[in-house]
Design a protein around this motif. Structure first.
Motif, PDB file in Angstrom:
ATOM      1  N   SER A 139     -12.607  -0.955  -4.948  1.00  0.00           N
ATOM      2  CA  SER A 139     -13.587  -0.268  -3.652  1.00  0.00           C
ATOM      3  C   SER A 139     -14.558  -1.284  -3.775  1.00  0.00           C
ATOM      4  CB  SER A 139     -14.053   1.120  -4.026  1.00  0.00           C
ATOM      5  OG  SER A 139     -14.780   1.073  -5.213  1.00  0.00           O
ATOM      6  N   GLN A 152     -13.987  -4.230  -1.709  1.00  0.00           N
ATOM      7  CA  GLN A 152     -14.059  -3.841  -0.234  1.00  0.00           C
ATOM      8  C   GLN A 152     -15.361  -3.401   0.195  1.00  0.00           C
ATOM      9  OE1 GLN A 152     -11.156  -3.915   1.891  1.00  0.00           O
ATOM     10  NE2 GLN A 152     -10.118  -4.658  -0.203  1.00  0.00           N
ATOM     11  N   PHE A 168      -9.591   4.282   2.545  1.00  0.00           N
ATOM     12  CA  PHE A 168      -9.353   3.453   1.559  1.00  0.00           C
ATOM     13  C   PHE A 168      -8.863   4.361   0.264  1.00  0.00           C
ATOM     14  CE2 PHE A 168     -10.753   2.500  -2.948  1.00  0.00           C
ATOM     15  CZ  PHE A 168     -10.411   1.247  -3.084  1.00  0.00           C
TER      16      PHE A 168
END
Length: 363
Positions: A318, A321, A354
């Motif tokens: 995460s 991203q 996500f």
């Protein structure tokens, strides 16, 4: 265009880009003064206007009755843990507390230094995964006040409704993590306090909303800085205030008003958090919500993955991203997404996507 992180920090937390850009424009030269608001005397007309405007905006947005005072103090909610019992806990009376998690425990611990306390209700037996039922709250006859933590940031639980104790005691609430996130009937409370750094602005300023009769009896043996009546008489200007933080609160309140007020912010917050809760609930058990469904917070979404190693991978991927702040509090672990007022819907949608992609790759 400025690249912005998907900011899910628990506090200090996201601020609206529009607010930051407005502050940026005025940072060096505030309204033609030739200096920043941070350089001005807090006795100047310009700063007093900021202070008064922030109070007026807050009164209008929250519908604060005339018999309440609005204060901008320092020391965070942690100082209020002590100021509340110091000012309200008279001899022969008790401070009653509803125990809902980490922050209510800290508030109680401070109160125990100043007088008698009582636990009016607790969800400790359920590891603080729920808010106690209002019918389970028992306020002792000798209670001076009942203290609640309206939203627990670490456990991810939130009061859906507030106890009505007007005939027995003064209702006091720590609203640090859900202040201005939804409509509130201020007249239910004798005192509301909140650190600004989650929903209301940057760190450095603490909001206190206090009713006349609650403030009138501040014990005179207390240091001046720790008496509510000191700050009421001085209109929050007894000492040098956190002027830049108050200025940022003013900008934040203007932003909330421009978006249609608190009712519209409330709906926006519910729309945001639904995206993430749906990703949890529709994962077939890959993700598990920590808070019981009826007590879920619209501000702090706490969840786990069935495998601790996968949680570590979730954090790592995460972050790669552009997601920030998804690691759970160090005391409890797991995962947490804080979706305060300024967190955009787009960030919540991106996180939900996500989460689905991560599950597809690792399920």
């Amino acid at each position: 265009m400025t690249k912005r992180a998907f900011n899910f920090n628990a506090g200090p937390a996201a601020l609206p880009l529009e607010v930051l850009e407005r502050a940026q424009q005025q940072f060096v030269d505030y309204e033609g003064a030739g200096m920043s608001i941070m350089e001005m005397s807090h006795r100047s007309a310009a700063y007093e206007q900021v202070n008064n405007d922030a109070q007026t905006l807050l009164r209008r947005l929250y519908g604060i009755p005339d018999n309440y005072h609005v204060l901008f103090l320092q020391g965070g909610a942690s100082t209020q843990f002590a100021m509340v019992p110091m000012n309200l806990l008279q001899p022969g009376r008790a401070g009653a507390y509803v125990m809902t998690g980490s922050w209510s425990k800290k508030a109680l611990k401070e109160a125990q230094l100043f007088g008698e306390t009582a636990i009016a209700a607790s969800s400790e037996s359920d590891s603080y995964t729920r808010i106690p039922s209002l019918s389970d709250i028992e306020v002792p006859a000798e209670a001076a006040y009942l203290h609640i933590t309206s939203n627990e940031t670490i456990e991810g639980t939130q009061f859906g409704a507030y106890p009505n104790v007007a005939d027995h005691a003064t209702l006091v609430a720590d609203m640090s993590s859900d202040i201005l996130s939804r409509p509130v009937d201020v007249s239910q409370f004798g005192l509301i306090y909140a650190g600004a750094q989650k929903n209301l602005g940057p760190s450095g300023v603490t909001l206190v909303i206090i009713r006349d009769d609650v403030a009138v009896d501040s014990p005179k043996h207390l240091p001046a800085m720790l008496r509510y009546d000191t700050h009421i008489k001085a209109n929050s200007l007894y000492n040098t205030p956190p002027s830049f933080s108050v200025y940022m609160v003013k900008l934040m309140l203007e932003w909330i008003e421009a978006r249609g007020g608190i009712a519209q912010i409330d709906q926006y917050n519910r729309d945001k958090t639904k995206l993430i809760y749906d990703a949890i609930d529709q994962s077939g058990g890959f993700y598990r919500g920590v808070a019981q469904a009826a007590s879920r917070s619209t501000m702090n979404i706490t969840f786990r993955i069935h495998d601790a190693e996968l949680e570590k991978r979730f954090i790592k991927e995460s972050e790669a991203q552009g997601f920030v702040g998804l690691k759970g509090h160090r005391d409890v672990g797991g995962l947490r997404a804080s979706t305060y007022n300024a967190v955009p819907l787009e960030s919540c949608r991106a996180l939900a996507e996500f989460m689905k992609e991560f599950q597809a790759s690792n399920g």
